[in-house]
Design a protein around this motif. Structure first.
Motif, PDB file in Angstrom:
ATOM      1  N   GLY A   1      67.005   7.838  55.544  1.00 59.77           N
ATOM      2  CA  GLY A   1      68.373   8.186  55.210  1.00 59.77           C
ATOM      3  C   GLY A   1      68.937   9.158  56.218  1.00 59.77           C
ATOM      4  O   GLY A   1      68.198   9.952  56.801  1.00 59.77           O
ATOM      5  N   VAL A   2      70.246   9.105  56.426  1.00 55.67           N
ATOM      6  CA  VAL A   2      70.919  10.011  57.357  1.00 55.67           C
ATOM      7  C   VAL A   2      72.040  10.751  56.623  1.00 55.67           C
ATOM      8  O   VAL A   2      72.886  10.131  55.987  1.00 55.67           O
ATOM      9  CB  VAL A   2      71.500   9.243  58.558  1.00 55.67           C
ATOM     10  CG1 VAL A   2      72.404  10.156  59.388  1.00 55.67           C
ATOM     11  CG2 VAL A   2      70.375   8.707  59.434  1.00 55.67           C
ATOM     12  N   ILE A   3      72.014  12.080  56.718  1.00 53.16           N
ATOM     13  CA  ILE A   3      73.095  12.926  56.218  1.00 53.16           C
ATOM     14  C   ILE A   3      73.772  13.503  57.450  1.00 53.16           C
ATOM     15  O   ILE A   3      73.114  14.142  58.277  1.00 53.16           O
ATOM     16  CB  ILE A   3      72.556  14.056  55.322  1.00 53.16           C
ATOM     17  CG1 ILE A   3      71.834  13.472  54.103  1.00 53.16           C
ATOM     18  CG2 ILE A   3      73.680  14.986  54.885  1.00 53.16           C
ATOM     19  CD1 ILE A   3      71.028  14.478  53.304  1.00 53.16           C
ATOM     20  N   VAL A   4      75.081  13.274  57.588  1.00 60.81           N
ATOM     21  CA  VAL A   4      75.733  13.655  58.840  1.00 60.81           C
ATOM     22  C   VAL A   4      77.088  14.310  58.590  1.00 60.81           C
ATOM     23  O   VAL A   4      77.846  13.895  57.725  1.00 60.81           O
ATOM     24  CB  VAL A   4      75.900  12.416  59.766  1.00 60.81           C
ATOM     25  CG1 VAL A   4      76.733  11.344  59.078  1.00 60.81           C
ATOM     26  CG2 VAL A   4      76.544  12.786  61.087  1.00 60.81           C
ATOM     27  N   CYS A   5      77.353  15.371  59.346  1.00 63.54           N
ATOM     28  CA  CYS A   5      78.700  15.941  59.427  1.00 63.54           C
ATOM     29  C   CYS A   5      79.228  15.497  60.789  1.00 63.54           C
ATOM     30  O   CYS A   5      78.834  16.040  61.823  1.00 63.54           O
ATOM     31  CB  CYS A   5      78.673  17.468  59.317  1.00 63.54           C
ATOM     32  SG  CYS A   5      80.325  18.188  59.420  1.00 63.54           S
ATOM     33  N   ILE A   6      80.088  14.493  60.775  1.00 63.73           N
ATOM     34  CA  ILE A   6      80.539  13.867  62.017  1.00 63.73           C
ATOM     35  C   ILE A   6      81.420  14.851  62.819  1.00 63.73           C
ATOM     36  O   ILE A   6      82.324  15.453  62.272  1.00 63.73           O
ATOM     37  CB  ILE A   6      81.314  12.556  61.706  1.00 63.73           C
ATOM     38  CG1 ILE A   6      81.379  11.632  62.925  1.00 63.73           C
ATOM     39  CG2 ILE A   6      82.670  12.828  61.124  1.00 63.73           C
ATOM     40  CD1 ILE A   6      80.185  10.749  63.079  1.00 63.73           C
ATOM     41  N   PRO A   7      81.130  15.075  64.109  1.00 60.13           N
ATOM     42  CA  PRO A   7      81.929  16.009  64.902  1.00 60.13           C
ATOM     43  C   PRO A   7      83.286  15.461  65.301  1.00 60.13           C
ATOM     44  O   PRO A   7      84.218  16.205  65.576  1.00 60.13           O
ATOM     45  CB  PRO A   7      81.057  16.256  66.138  1.00 60.13           C
ATOM     46  CG  PRO A   7      80.267  14.999  66.286  1.00 60.13           C
ATOM     47  CD  PRO A   7      79.994  14.526  64.877  1.00 60.13           C
ATOM     48  N   PRO A  25      70.497   4.157  54.739  1.00 61.43           N
ATOM     49  CA  PRO A  25      71.602   4.710  53.949  1.00 61.43           C
ATOM     50  C   PRO A  25      72.171   5.961  54.618  1.00 61.43           C
ATOM     51  O   PRO A  25      71.446   6.728  55.245  1.00 61.43           O
ATOM     52  CB  PRO A  25      70.954   5.043  52.600  1.00 61.43           C
ATOM     53  CG  PRO A  25      69.504   5.189  52.887  1.00 61.43           C
ATOM     54  CD  PRO A  25      69.207   4.252  54.024  1.00 61.43           C
ATOM     55  N   VAL A  26      73.483   6.158  54.472  1.00 63.34           N
ATOM     56  CA  VAL A  26      74.143   7.291  55.120  1.00 63.34           C
ATOM     57  C   VAL A  26      75.036   8.022  54.125  1.00 63.34           C
ATOM     58  O   VAL A  26      75.645   7.411  53.244  1.00 63.34           O
ATOM     59  CB  VAL A  26      74.959   6.839  56.358  1.00 63.34           C
ATOM     60  CG1 VAL A  26      76.014   5.814  55.977  1.00 63.34           C
ATOM     61  CG2 VAL A  26      75.597   8.030  57.058  1.00 63.34           C
ATOM     62  N   THR A 200      72.512  19.638  47.164  1.00 62.12           N
ATOM     63  CA  THR A 200      73.198  18.511  46.529  1.00 62.12           C
ATOM     64  C   THR A 200      73.068  17.235  47.351  1.00 62.12           C
ATOM     65  O   THR A 200      72.740  16.166  46.820  1.00 62.12           O
ATOM     66  CB  THR A 200      74.686  18.840  46.299  1.00 62.12           C
ATOM     67  OG1 THR A 200      74.791  20.028  45.501  1.00 62.12           O
ATOM     68  CG2 THR A 200      75.398  17.693  45.608  1.00 62.12           C
ATOM     69  N   VAL A 201      73.322  17.330  48.664  1.00 63.86           N
ATOM     70  CA  VAL A 201      73.246  16.126  49.494  1.00 63.86           C
ATOM     71  C   VAL A 201      71.807  15.652  49.663  1.00 63.86           C
ATOM     72  O   VAL A 201      71.540  14.439  49.676  1.00 63.86           O
ATOM     73  CB  VAL A 201      73.916  16.332  50.879  1.00 63.86           C
ATOM     74  CG1 VAL A 201      75.407  16.545  50.718  1.00 63.86           C
ATOM     75  CG2 VAL A 201      73.293  17.477  51.655  1.00 63.86           C
ATOM     76  N   ALA A 202      70.868  16.589  49.761  1.00 65.03           N
ATOM     77  CA  ALA A 202      69.457  16.205  49.915  1.00 65.03           C
ATOM     78  C   ALA A 202      68.948  15.505  48.657  1.00 65.03           C
ATOM     79  O   ALA A 202      68.238  14.490  48.735  1.00 65.03           O
ATOM     80  CB  ALA A 202      68.607  17.431  50.220  1.00 65.03           C
ATOM     81  N   THR A 203      69.315  16.038  47.497  1.00 65.50           N
ATOM     82  CA  THR A 203      68.900  15.427  46.230  1.00 65.50           C
ATOM     83  C   THR A 203      69.484  14.023  46.088  1.00 65.50           C
ATOM     84  O   THR A 203      68.788  13.077  45.696  1.00 65.50           O
ATOM     85  CB  THR A 203      69.358  16.296  45.039  1.00 65.50           C
ATOM     86  OG1 THR A 203      68.734  17.587  45.137  1.00 65.50           O
ATOM     87  CG2 THR A 203      68.971  15.650  43.713  1.00 65.50           C
ATOM     88  N   ALA A 204      70.763  13.881  46.427  1.00 69.88           N
ATOM     89  CA  ALA A 204      71.415  12.569  46.324  1.00 69.88           C
ATOM     90  C   ALA A 204      70.751  11.542  47.237  1.00 69.88           C
ATOM     91  O   ALA A 204      70.530  10.390  46.840  1.00 69.88           O
ATOM     92  CB  ALA A 204      72.897  12.702  46.663  1.00 69.88           C
ATOM     93  N   MET A 205      70.411  11.965  48.454  1.00 66.66           N
ATOM     94  CA  MET A 205      69.780  11.042  49.387  1.00 66.66           C
ATOM     95  C   MET A 205      68.368  10.677  48.946  1.00 66.66           C
ATOM     96  O   MET A 205      67.947   9.515  49.044  1.00 66.66           O
ATOM     97  CB  MET A 205      69.763  11.637  50.799  1.00 66.66           C
ATOM     98  CG  MET A 205      69.168  10.711  51.854  1.00 66.66           C
ATOM     99  SD  MET A 205      70.036   9.103  51.991  1.00 66.66           S
ATOM    100  CE  MET A 205      71.511   9.608  52.895  1.00 66.66           C
ATOM    101  N   LYS A 211      64.639   6.017  44.298  1.00 67.95           N
ATOM    102  CA  LYS A 211      64.976   5.357  43.046  1.00 67.95           C
ATOM    103  C   LYS A 211      66.057   4.282  43.185  1.00 67.95           C
ATOM    104  O   LYS A 211      66.368   3.585  42.213  1.00 67.95           O
ATOM    105  CB  LYS A 211      65.431   6.394  42.003  1.00 67.95           C
ATOM    106  CG  LYS A 211      64.397   7.480  41.720  1.00 67.95           C
ATOM    107  CD  LYS A 211      64.968   8.512  40.747  1.00 67.95           C
ATOM    108  CE  LYS A 211      63.964   9.631  40.504  1.00 67.95           C
ATOM    109  NZ  LYS A 211      64.534  10.672  39.592  1.00 67.95           N
ATOM    110  N   GLY A 212      66.637   4.196  44.375  1.00 64.58           N
ATOM    111  CA  GLY A 212      67.703   3.227  44.582  1.00 64.58           C
ATOM    112  C   GLY A 212      68.997   3.588  43.883  1.00 64.58           C
ATOM    113  O   GLY A 212      69.885   2.745  43.701  1.00 64.58           O
ATOM    114  N   LYS A 213      69.160   4.861  43.510  1.00 65.63           N
ATOM    115  CA  LYS A 213      70.356   5.309  42.801  1.00 65.63           C
ATOM    116  C   LYS A 213      71.540   5.392  43.760  1.00 65.63           C
ATOM    117  O   LYS A 213      71.448   5.973  44.840  1.00 65.63           O
ATOM    118  CB  LYS A 213      70.102   6.677  42.170  1.00 65.63           C
ATOM    119  CG  LYS A 213      71.276   7.205  41.370  1.00 65.63           C
ATOM    120  CD  LYS A 213      70.969   8.565  40.759  1.00 65.63           C
ATOM    121  CE  LYS A 213      72.179   9.109  40.008  1.00 65.63           C
ATOM    122  NZ  LYS A 213      71.913  10.447  39.424  1.00 65.63           N
TER     123      LYS A 213
END
Length: 250
Positions: A1-7, A25-26, A200-205, A211-213
């Protein structure tokens, strides 16, 4: 998974397409991943920008009212710093402008100054605005991030107008250094808790991966493909920041 704050939000489509092709997933953090028409391309964790802008405006109006800082509307100005190239920043400035325009100080003119989010650029546009309006001796300033507020504060200091000014930022991460000084025109900031953001973002990812949530499905609005988790903020000042920010105040 990738969590990103796009510059740069113009990179959104290429980023999402590449990750989608690889089955990764992003999740967008702070600034949304959007196409050329502003449509969201992925779930996002974003500031409830207009609401927080209103909070900033309400604090400023109360400060000006309580301390009777408007002596003459003709020599007083409200500088609204804007970042029009980032869609999550536009509602911030719209929020504090709306509050100011509806307040008893609506006769005090609003001067917009657009920059790119960097302190140096904010200093330049604030300094140019001050220079272009020499009749204004009392400035009230709101900025959509702490960099903007800090840049405007330095510009006011250079012009010798900082002692009558009030500057409000957003973030808290630069404001805390201003609060530690004997004096700064940078009086308040809408503090965003970085721990809440990260958790919050880490838990969601992780729930998506393990779990595929669907990420932030509970925040989806009718007709929207992706959910947006709305983040709030708390106004901090020299007097309150240590209690509210905790260890982040150091």
């Amino acid at each position: 998974g990738v969590i990103v704050c796009i510059p740069d939000q113009s990179l959104s489509t290429a980023t999402v397409n590449k990750l989608k092709a690889a089955g990764i997933p992003v999740l967008a953090d702070d600034d949304a991943l959007i196409d050329a028409n502003g449509k969201k391309l992925a779930p996002s964790f974003e500031l409830d920008a207009f609401l927080v802008g209103k909070q900033m405006g309400l604090w400023l109006v109360k400060e000006v009212m309580d301390k009777k800082l408007v002596k003459d509307p003709a020599t007083t100005g409200f500088m609204s710093l804007t970042i029009m190239t980032v869609n999550s920043c536009v509602p911030r400035s719209q929020g504090y402008e709306a509050v100011w325009s509806a307040s008893e100080f609506k006769k005090v003119k609003i001067y917009q100054a657009d920059y790119n989010g960097e302190t140096e650029k904010a200093f330049n546009v604030a300094a140019a605005t001050i220079t272009a309006n020499p009749k204004i001796k009392t400035w009230f300033v709101c900025a959509p991030n702490d960099e903007g507020a800090q840049g405007a504060t330095r510009a006011l200091e250079q012009a010798g107008l900082d002692k009558n000014a009030v500057v409000v930022g957003l973030g808290g991460y630069l404001a805390k250094d201003e609060f530690k000084k004997p004096y700064s025109a940078f009086k308040a900031s809408a503090y965003i808790d970085p721990v809440t953001d990260g958790e919050t973002v880490a838990t969601a990812m992780m729930e998506k991966i393990t779990k595929g949530k669907e990420i932030f499905a509970e925040f989806k609005k009718p007709g929207e493909e992706f959910g947006m988790y709305p983040l709030g903020a708390k106004l901090v000042t020299k007097e309150t920041y240590k209690g509210i920010m905790g260890k982040a105040a150091d």
